[in-house]
Design a protein around this motif. Structure first.
Motif, mmCIF file in Angstrom:
data_model
loop_
_atom_site.group_PDB
_atom_site.id
_atom_site.type_symbol
_atom_site.label_atom_id
_atom_site.label_comp_id
_atom_site.label_asym_id
_atom_site.label_seq_id
_atom_site.Cartn_x
_atom_site.Cartn_y
_atom_site.Cartn_z
ATOM 1 N N ALA A 1 43.040 44.503 46.480
ATOM 2 C CA ALA A 1 42.569 43.651 47.219
ATOM 3 C C ALA A 1 44.496 42.524 47.141
ATOM 4 O O ALA A 1 44.344 41.929 48.892
ATOM 5 C CB ALA A 1 42.197 42.223 45.734
ATOM 6 N N ALA B 1 36.780 45.058 47.952
ATOM 7 C CA ALA B 1 38.271 44.267 48.469
ATOM 8 C C ALA B 1 38.935 44.105 49.930
ATOM 9 O O ALA B 1 39.594 43.354 50.503
ATOM 10 C CB ALA B 1 39.285 44.792 47.369
ATOM 11 N N ARG C 1 38.213 40.476 42.936
ATOM 12 C CA ARG C 1 37.340 40.950 43.860
ATOM 13 C C ARG C 1 36.930 41.610 43.551
ATOM 14 O O ARG C 1 35.330 41.614 44.567
ATOM 15 C CB ARG C 1 38.548 42.529 44.428
#
Length: 759
Positions: free
Chosen positions: A482, A565, A577
């Motif tokens: 992420a 993500a 996420r």
């Protein structure tokens, strides 16, 4: 040429092998430089007769014939055969600095030469000044006639860590490098210099990370010193080429999701030498038995413990700089520094000088950790450095240096390991950003071998510009996907698990909503209202949003869930996420939760995870949306064509917005399994091809931005399933190949990278 083990006295047995009859020596860069009238020099922290420095000036069938190798350095020497002077060195190498005195001295004087020769005296008769310690070295005065040989140890020089702590009278690698440049510059002609940080390798073989890292820092200081020294006379490096690389890899890995560790400070901060502390709470991560483990480990080596890490030498691990030894294995095991582990024990302080990291595969106490087969780094700066790019064979480095610097007699400096960045100018109408999730250097190397053999090439290997990227997140030494993808998309580092928000945003894990006894993980978004506090953060603009604002068509395709993500980081903003149901809402123009920066919406979206877009149903969609919304119908009402398989994708008109969701739940199939278990799913290359067609039609003269993720590489690696990881990497590479075949690179920028590595 066949390698034949030398005699016990260090002399060659090359001619005993029939295969070696009539074999000829090949010219080295140093010899070619000498032939052009250039000055030449060698600097190393190993023995000057060791493999790397010897390769520049000697010719022999086995690296261990070090007495013969030493003799090849002596102009006019008395030796014969492989112990004869290498006449291609003409009047000799101008500056020679390192260790290995024992191969230059006769046995009567404590050396290893059984032939009675004193090569130091022979070198002195040829005009060389000999220095044997750091003090004499520093006091040596350079002039235009200088020829210098410094042998500062019988064997290798000391590790930099020990040289400093024990105040050993040896010069540092940086000091040797600058002195060598002084000697070569004094001759007022161009030169070739090889500098090796050789003891990095030895510490890694010993699974002793601290000494390896310290010697790498010392090597980097030598690079810095060289650049500063050369710029005094060549400020813009117009006449100097500096090349920095390595000869091979090792099996060292960085373990775990550890928090930012910072710089090492003795007694204060163990840094990367410490134990893994999780980025979420700073608490120690543990193995299945509840024991702490170090950040640094090795794929193979001496290991430390048996019985699933429940012995005292593991259970008592701390981050101390003190050794605090505990009993070692039975038997007579002595490490490379002479420590008897069975007597003195293993260090349990992970930041101690003598701490040896753990290894997955135990090679036995008699053996060292092995080399690794991963590609190595090369950086270059100065005259001609722009010619080093892409993925190349190591033999091509020779050709480039020869053509760029030696044939033309340009002033040249060659180093052995380091970093550089290449820059390119220009504007692109179209941008395609490829991301192989978890696709670190070892994965790329192994995939190339798996798909095409050692001498083959992946398409990504052929790209002209390459750089190295630091991927740490705001709170983690090891990032997750992420914040890494968000860093690419927003230019801002954020905490692990945060997507598309400003720095300082705190990740708040979403909760679950239970429907008919089914727990829908991540359905209860607990992120605070953006802008309500520093910890809540505010949305950070993404490249995709900026492209949309500039009138470009935009797309995101992946082999993972569309809300996963990496793809989510192109179009969404959320503090965690895991809130995938809320991430999906941000894609629907005009709907509740829509990201208005997407204007009329993302033009092309493909991947998996239909459950995040369709309403919960206990019978046939038990992981569906608890809010009852059908986002696919909402998108259809906003002018999107909605596809569920390869046929739908191929039949979709190019001039209409499109979303293709090719799995009911979760990700698409691994490429290895796709044809057998989900033949209706398109390959990543097929999705890429169609996405380009659509974006070209919809973007027109304004162009487009497309993100393509090979996301399942990461999942296979997490499962330690190499075959599927390598096959998905090949599929990812095929998508790159497809894109290159469809676009005009005069107005299209293609970037290929990864978000993080694996162990």
């Amino acid at each position: 040429t066949v390698a034949t083990k030398p005699n016990d006295d260090g002399t060659s047995t090359c001619d005993t092998a029939a295969e070696n009859k009539d074999k000829k020596a090949v010219d080295s860069l140093l010899e070619l430089a000498k032939a052009q009238g250039m000055g030449t020099g060698l600097v190393t922290t190993t023995r000057i007769t060791h493999a790397t420095p010897a390769t520049t000036y000697a010719h022999v069938c086995h690296r261990d014939a070090e007495n013969d190798i030493a003799a090849q350095l002596v102009p006019g020497g008395k030796g014969t055969g492989y112990a004869a002077f290498n006449t291609k060195l003409k009047d000799g190498v101008d500056v020679i600095l390192g260790g290995g005195l024992r191969h230059f001295k006769p046995t009567a004087e404590g050396g290893k030469r059984a032939d009675g020769r004193d090569l130091v005296k022979e070198l002195q008769t040829q005009g060389y000044t000999f220095v044997a310690n750091g003090t004499d070295f520093k006091n040596y005065k350079v002039d235009k006639d200088s020829k210098l040989v410094g042998l500062f140890a019988n064997s290798h020089l000391n590790y930099d860590l020990d040289r400093i702590k024990k105040k050993i009278d040896e010069p540092s690698l940086a000091e040797m490098t600058t002195k060598a440049i002084d000697v070569l510059q004094a001759k007022n002609k161009s030169y070739f210099l090889m500098v090796e940080g050789g003891r990095i390798d030895h510490a890694l073989h010993d699974t002793n990370a601290k000494r390896a890292l310290q010697d790498t820092v010392a090597f980097d200081e030598a690079i810095k010193a060289a650049i500063e020294k050369v710029k005094m006379t060549d400020p813009e490096l117009k006449n100097t080429l500096i090349v920095v690389t390595a000869d091979h890899d090792h099996t060292m890995v960085l373990n775990g999701y550890t928090q930012i560790s910072g710089k090492y400070e003795q007694g204060k901060n163990a840094s990367v030498l410490g134990l893994v502390k999780h980025y979420t709470n700073g608490e120690y991560s543990t193995d299945v038995n509840g024991n702490k483990y170090p950040i640094i480990g090795f794929g193979n080596g001496k290991k430390r413990a048996e019985n699933d890490r429940i012995e005292a030498r593991v259970t008592q691990l701390t981050e101390s700089d003190n050794c605090n030894p505990v009993a070692g294995p039975a038997g007579n095991y002595t490490d490379s520094r002479g420590t008897d582990i069975s007597k003195d024990g293993w260090c349990t302080g992970s930041a101690a000088d003598d701490f040896q990291q753990e290894a997955v595969v135990q090679t036995g106490f008699a053996d060292n950790e092995s080399h690794g087969g991963t590609d190595v780094f090369l950086g270059a700066t100065g005259a001609g450095s722009e010619n080093f790019h892409g993925n190349i064979e190591n033999i091509e480095v020779f050709k480039l240096i020869h053509q760029l610097a030696i044939k033309s007699s340009a002033l040249m400096l060659a180093l052995m390991m380091g970093s550089s960045v290449a820059n390119a100018a220009g504007e692109a109408k179209n941008i395609i950003f490829f991301l192989g999730d978890g696709m670190g250097p070892t994965v790329v190397t192994a995939s190339r071998i798996y798909g095409y053999g050692e001498d083959g090439k992946l398409t990504m290997d052929t790209l002209k510009r390459t750089v190295r990227i630091k991927t740490y997140s705001e709170d983690g030494q090891t990032t997750d996907s992420a914040p890494s993808m968000a860093a690419y998309m927003t230019g801002k580092k954020t905490r692990n698990e945060v997507i598309g928000m400003t720095p300082g945003t705190v990740a708040v894990r979403p909760g679950s909503i239970v429907m008919d006894g089914n727990s829908l993980s991540g359905a209860d978004n607990k992120c605070p209202t953006p802008g309500s506090s520093t910890e809540a953060g505010t949305p950070a603009e993404t490249i995709l949003e900026l492209a949309k604002a500039n009138g470009k068509a935009v797309g995101a395709i992946t082999t993972t869930e569309i809300t996963h993500a990496t793809p989510a980081a192109t179009y969404s903003h959320i503090c965690h996420r895991g809130a995938q149901y809320h991430i999906a809402r941000q894609l629907v123009p005009g709907g509740e939760g829509f990201n208005s920066k997407l204007l009329d919406g993302v033009n092309v979206i493909m991947g998996g995870g239909r459950n995040h877009f369709t309403p919960y149903n206990a019978t046939n969609n038990s992981r569906g949306r608890p809010d009852g919304r059908n986002l696919l119908n909402e998108l259809r009402n906003k002018g999107y064509t909605v596809g569920a398989n390869k046929t739908d994708m191929n039949n979709a008109p190019n001039n209409k917005k499109y979303i293709g969701v090719y799995s009911d739940t979760s990700q698409l199939e691994f490429d290895l399994d796709r044809e057998k278990t989900a033949p209706y799913q398109p390959s990543l290359a097929e999705m890429t091809s169609k996405a380009i067609d659509m974006l070209q039609a919809q973007g027109g003269d304004k162009g487009y931005f497309l993100m393509v993720e090979g996301g399942r590489i990461d999942h296979a690696l997490h499962a330690t399933n190499a075959k599927r990881a390598l096959q998905d990497t090949i599929a990812f590479d095929n998508a790159i190949k497809t894109a290159l075949s469809k676009v005009d690179l005069k107005d299209t920028l293609i970037v290929v990278t990864a978000d993080h590595d694996h162990v």
